[in-house]
Design a protein around this motif. Structure first.
Motif, PDB file in Angstrom:
ATOM      1  N   ARG A   1       5.284 -13.803  -7.966  1.00 41.17           N
ATOM      2  CA  ARG A   1       5.985 -15.063  -8.254  1.00 41.17           C
ATOM      3  C   ARG A   1       6.879 -15.479  -7.089  1.00 41.17           C
ATOM      4  NH1 ARG A   1       6.607 -12.494 -13.574  1.00 41.17           N
ATOM      5  NH2 ARG A   1       5.206 -13.552 -15.057  1.00 41.17           N
ATOM      6  N   ALA A   2       7.472 -14.497  -6.443  1.00 43.22           N
ATOM      7  CA  ALA A   2       8.367 -14.808  -5.327  1.00 43.22           C
ATOM      8  C   ALA A   2       7.632 -15.528  -4.198  1.00 43.22           C
ATOM      9  CB  ALA A   2       9.008 -13.527  -4.791  1.00 43.22           C
ATOM     10  N   HIS A   3       6.337 -15.315  -4.105  1.00 45.64           N
ATOM     11  CA  HIS A   3       5.545 -15.945  -3.051  1.00 45.64           C
ATOM     12  C   HIS A   3       4.644 -17.051  -3.593  1.00 45.64           C
ATOM     13  CE1 HIS A   3       7.142 -13.006  -0.334  1.00 45.64           C
ATOM     14  NE2 HIS A   3       6.620 -11.994  -1.015  1.00 45.64           N
ATOM     15  N   GLY A   4       5.103 -17.695  -4.668  1.00 46.76           N
ATOM     16  CA  GLY A   4       4.484 -18.934  -5.100  1.00 46.76           C
ATOM     17  C   GLY A   4       3.402 -18.841  -6.145  1.00 46.76           C
TER      18      GLY A   4
ATOM     19  N   ALA B   1      -1.133 -19.000   2.007  1.00 47.56           N
ATOM     20  CA  ALA B   1       0.249 -18.683   2.385  1.00 47.56           C
ATOM     21  C   ALA B   1       0.786 -17.561   1.493  1.00 47.56           C
ATOM     22  CB  ALA B   1       1.123 -19.927   2.273  1.00 47.56           C
ATOM     23  N   HIS B   2       0.437 -17.581   0.237  1.00 44.90           N
ATOM     24  CA  HIS B   2       0.843 -16.529  -0.699  1.00 44.90           C
ATOM     25  C   HIS B   2       0.309 -15.170  -0.262  1.00 44.90           C
ATOM     26  CE1 HIS B   2       1.232 -14.386  -4.552  1.00 44.90           C
ATOM     27  NE2 HIS B   2      -0.042 -14.071  -4.419  1.00 44.90           N
ATOM     28  N   LEU B   3      -0.972 -15.111   0.058  1.00 41.97           N
ATOM     29  CA  LEU B   3      -1.568 -13.829   0.438  1.00 41.97           C
ATOM     30  C   LEU B   3      -0.979 -13.312   1.750  1.00 41.97           C
ATOM     31  CD1 LEU B   3      -5.279 -14.537  -0.540  1.00 41.97           C
ATOM     32  CD2 LEU B   3      -3.607 -13.140  -1.775  1.00 41.97           C
ATOM     33  N   ALA B   4      -0.721 -14.213   2.682  1.00 44.04           N
ATOM     34  CA  ALA B   4      -0.101 -13.798   3.946  1.00 44.04           C
ATOM     35  C   ALA B   4       1.304 -13.258   3.703  1.00 44.04           C
ATOM     36  CB  ALA B   4      -0.066 -14.976   4.921  1.00 44.04           C
ATOM     37  N   ALA B   5       2.046 -13.900   2.819  1.00 43.48           N
ATOM     38  CA  ALA B   5       3.401 -13.441   2.513  1.00 43.48           C
ATOM     39  C   ALA B   5       3.380 -12.078   1.826  1.00 43.48           C
ATOM     40  CB  ALA B   5       4.107 -14.479   1.648  1.00 43.48           C
ATOM     41  N   LEU B   6       2.411 -11.868   0.946  1.00 44.38           N
ATOM     42  CA  LEU B   6       2.299 -10.562   0.290  1.00 44.38           C
ATOM     43  C   LEU B   6       2.070  -9.452   1.300  1.00 44.38           C
ATOM     44  CD1 LEU B   6       0.121 -10.801  -2.957  1.00 44.38           C
ATOM     45  CD2 LEU B   6       2.577 -10.396  -2.780  1.00 44.38           C
ATOM     46  N   ARG B   7       1.150  -9.696   2.222  1.00 40.99           N
ATOM     47  CA  ARG B   7       0.836  -8.666   3.219  1.00 40.99           C
ATOM     48  C   ARG B   7       2.052  -8.318   4.065  1.00 40.99           C
ATOM     49  NH1 ARG B   7      -4.181 -11.584   3.313  1.00 40.99           N
ATOM     50  NH2 ARG B   7      -3.400 -12.945   4.988  1.00 40.99           N
ATOM     51  N   ALA B   8       2.946  -9.276   4.260  1.00 37.50           N
ATOM     52  CA  ALA B   8       4.128  -9.052   5.105  1.00 37.50           C
ATOM     53  C   ALA B   8       5.344  -8.595   4.313  1.00 37.50           C
ATOM     54  CB  ALA B   8       4.455 -10.341   5.871  1.00 37.50           C
ATOM     55  N   ASP B   9       5.212  -8.456   2.999  1.00 37.36           N
ATOM     56  CA  ASP B   9       6.347  -8.160   2.127  1.00 37.36           C
ATOM     57  C   ASP B   9       6.509  -6.645   1.958  1.00 37.36           C
ATOM     58  OD1 ASP B   9       8.255  -7.944   0.169  1.00 37.36           O
ATOM     59  OD2 ASP B   9       7.266  -9.261  -1.271  1.00 37.36           O
ATOM     60  N   PRO B  10       7.571  -6.053   2.473  1.00 34.62           N
ATOM     61  CA  PRO B  10       7.757  -4.601   2.307  1.00 34.62           C
ATOM     62  C   PRO B  10       7.837  -4.172   0.841  1.00 34.62           C
ATOM     63  CG  PRO B  10       9.255  -5.482   3.974  1.00 34.62           C
ATOM     64  CD  PRO B  10       8.629  -6.653   3.300  1.00 34.62           C
ATOM     65  N   ALA B  11       8.414  -5.029  -0.024  1.00 29.30           N
ATOM     66  CA  ALA B  11       8.530  -4.667  -1.437  1.00 29.30           C
ATOM     67  C   ALA B  11       7.154  -4.590  -2.109  1.00 29.30           C
ATOM     68  CB  ALA B  11       9.415  -5.683  -2.157  1.00 29.30           C
ATOM     69  N   TRP B  12       6.222  -5.421  -1.655  1.00 31.21           N
ATOM     70  CA  TRP B  12       4.847  -5.347  -2.189  1.00 31.21           C
ATOM     71  C   TRP B  12       4.211  -4.029  -1.783  1.00 31.21           C
ATOM     72  CZ3 TRP B  12       1.792  -7.508  -5.666  1.00 31.21           C
ATOM     73  CH2 TRP B  12       0.413  -7.337  -5.575  1.00 31.21           C
ATOM     74  N   GLN B  13       4.390  -3.664  -0.541  1.00 27.55           N
ATOM     75  CA  GLN B  13       3.820  -2.399  -0.070  1.00 27.55           C
ATOM     76  C   GLN B  13       4.472  -1.217  -0.780  1.00 27.55           C
ATOM     77  OE1 GLN B  13       1.118  -2.076   2.062  1.00 27.55           O
ATOM     78  NE2 GLN B  13       1.253   0.000   1.201  1.00 27.55           N
ATOM     79  N   GLN B  14       5.744  -1.303  -1.037  1.00 25.98           N
ATOM     80  CA  GLN B  14       6.424  -0.231  -1.765  1.00 25.98           C
ATOM     81  C   GLN B  14       5.875  -0.103  -3.184  1.00 25.98           C
ATOM     82  OE1 GLN B  14      10.598  -1.190  -1.527  1.00 25.98           O
ATOM     83  NE2 GLN B  14      10.682  -0.884   0.708  1.00 25.98           N
ATOM     84  N   ALA B  15       5.595  -1.247  -3.812  1.00 29.06           N
ATOM     85  CA  ALA B  15       5.017  -1.211  -5.161  1.00 29.06           C
ATOM     86  C   ALA B  15       3.644  -0.549  -5.136  1.00 29.06           C
ATOM     87  CB  ALA B  15       4.924  -2.617  -5.733  1.00 29.06           C
ATOM     88  N   LEU B  16       2.847  -0.855  -4.104  1.00 33.57           N
ATOM     89  CA  LEU B  16       1.534  -0.214  -3.974  1.00 33.57           C
ATOM     90  C   LEU B  16       1.686   1.283  -3.762  1.00 33.57           C
ATOM     91  CD1 LEU B  16      -0.372  -2.789  -1.718  1.00 33.57           C
ATOM     92  CD2 LEU B  16      -0.648  -2.427  -4.177  1.00 33.57           C
ATOM     93  N   ASP B  17       2.607   1.670  -2.896  1.00 31.29           N
ATOM     94  CA  ASP B  17       2.810   3.095  -2.620  1.00 31.29           C
ATOM     95  C   ASP B  17       3.263   3.840  -3.870  1.00 31.29           C
ATOM     96  OD1 ASP B  17       2.120   2.627  -0.008  1.00 31.29           O
ATOM     97  OD2 ASP B  17       4.185   2.525   0.729  1.00 31.29           O
ATOM     98  N   ALA B  18       4.114   3.193  -4.678  1.00 33.68           N
ATOM     99  CA  ALA B  18       4.620   3.842  -5.886  1.00 33.68           C
ATOM    100  C   ALA B  18       3.552   3.968  -6.967  1.00 33.68           C
ATOM    101  CB  ALA B  18       5.816   3.055  -6.427  1.00 33.68           C
TER     102      ALA B  18
END
Length: 403
Positions: A318-321, A363-380
């Motif tokens: 949601r944060a990325h649209g 733009a949403h997908l690009a923002a997700l790839r650059a979002d550290p919190a998204w990567q942290q969620a994947l890692d968790a």
């Protein structure tokens, strides 16, 4: 000890209301024909005599205009229904059929003539869901030893705005791999021939999409009220005259049509609240774009990942649209129509998000790839996710409800 007789005076309450009716009628009867005519009708039924009767009116433009009237009366002493039919062709009540309901199906028999030949007549009434009913008529020329079904009616309930009412409790996510250059051929055929006939027999075609990253992939979602209703609807469509007429053309476009996930909505939302009225054939409408996310899980979604998704993944989307319109998880029920395979033994959580256009989606997908919190969620989620989520960029076809 004799069981008390069952009071069936409310057995036909399901038919009260306003309906759209899909008719399949055999052109010639008792001659071994398989030539069916298809036409639509409108129907309305109201109760009479405090519920021991009802009156149904049937209107269609078929055959120059046909109107019918069914009068049903429950004989309290005999504890059975009698159904009388009349039409604008004769103005007279035809010989009635009589019977009752058992195990959810109403069976009614009577005697009549067909082209001067005595026949036994059988009606079967089967309520399939709160908003769907199936009726069929059959004749027997050998006193019931064999029967030929000659008329099907599928009733779909209408709301106040004359739209079909849907119950989207079971879904199929279907992803077809097509022969090169055949996607537009299938989309044109699908939108012209397959949407209304599927919905007429109890399905809901929620969304139809082109995959922007796979030019030979066609993705679509359809829903059913229940697994039992799914079986009946698929049986009606795939053995019915519309599919039989067009199946060779459809199958000729396909390499693989077995990539199918059987799903149920999480939280009761199949995404239909975000659907718009379906455009008419040939219409052009401004369409948004969609992201379909598929999380393959090591365990059932219900075992914690749904809550984890809502806590860690959904806020980043949601944060990325993203406008999250639906979440689905695996329905592990037995496939009630094995003729159409589904992917079994898998657990998934699927989400669907809408964007105003493809640029916003990208733009949403690009923002997700650059979002550290998204990567942290994947890692968790490595202990739960079997692999990184699949993200599909989808563009609605012209007649998709989700668009």
């Amino acid at each position: 000890m004799t069981e008390p007789a069952r009071d069936g005076r409310h057995d036909f309450d399901f038919i009260h209301g306003r309906w759209q009716v899909h008719n399949e009628r055999l052109r010639q009867r008792l001659v071994g024909s398989n030539d069916w005519e298809i036409f639509a009708a409108r129907d309305e039924c109201r109760p009479l005599l405090g519920g021991v009767g009802n009156l149904e009116e049937f209107h269609t433009g078929w055959d120059g205009g046909y109107e019918g009237l069914a009068l049903r009366l429950y004989d309290i002493a005999a504890q059975q229904w009698r159904i009388h039919w009349a039409s604008n062709r004769s103005g007279a009540l035809e010989p009635p059929v009589s019977g009752r309901f058992a195990d959810g199906v109403g069976t009614f028999h009577g005697d009549d003539t067909h082209e001067g030949r005595p026949v036994r007549v059988r009606f079967l009434w089967e309520p399939l869901s709160a908003n769907g009913v199936h009726w069929q008529q059959a004749f027997s020329a050998d006193d019931g030893a064999s029967w030929e079904t000659n008329w099907h009616m599928w009733f779909r309930r209408l709301d106040a705005a004359d739209r079909l009412l849907h119950e989207d409790n079971v879904l199929e996510l279907r992803q077809y791999t097509l022969h090169p250059g055949q996607r537009d051929v299938l989309v044109e055929l699908f939108e012209r021939e397959f949407i209304e006939p599927q919905e007429a027999v109890g399905m809901h075609v929620i969304g139809t999409f082109r995959d922007l990253d796979a030019p030979d992939r066609f993705v679509w979602l359809r829903a059913f009220p229940s697994m039992a209703a799914r079986r009946e609807a698929l049986q009606a469509f795939y053995f019915g005259p519309v599919w039989q007429q067009h199946r060779e053309a459809a199958n000729a476009t396909m390499i693989d049509s077995d990539n199918v996930l059987l799903l149920r909505p999480v939280g009761g939302d199949a995404g239909t609240r975000a659907a718009l009225p379906r455009p008419a054939l040939g219409a052009t409408a401004r369409a948004g774009a969609f992201c379909l996310g598929i999380c393959a899980l090591r365990t059932a979604a219900e075992a914690g990942f749904t809550a984890q998704f809502d806590r860690d993944f959904a806020p980043r989307l949601r944060a990325h649209g993203a406008q999250l319109i639906a979440r689905y998880c695996t329905d592990a029920s037995e496939n009630t129509f094995p003729r159409l395979p589904v992917r079994e033994g898998e657990r998934v959580l699927v989400w669907l998000a809408r964007f105003d256009d493809v640029a916003a989606l990208d733009a949403h997908l690009a923002a997700l790839r650059a979002d550290p919190a998204w990567q942290q969620a994947l890692d968790a989620s490595r202990a739960t996710l079997a692999q990184a989520p699949e993200l599909r960029r989808l563009l609605p076809t012209a007649r998709s409800e989700l668009r």
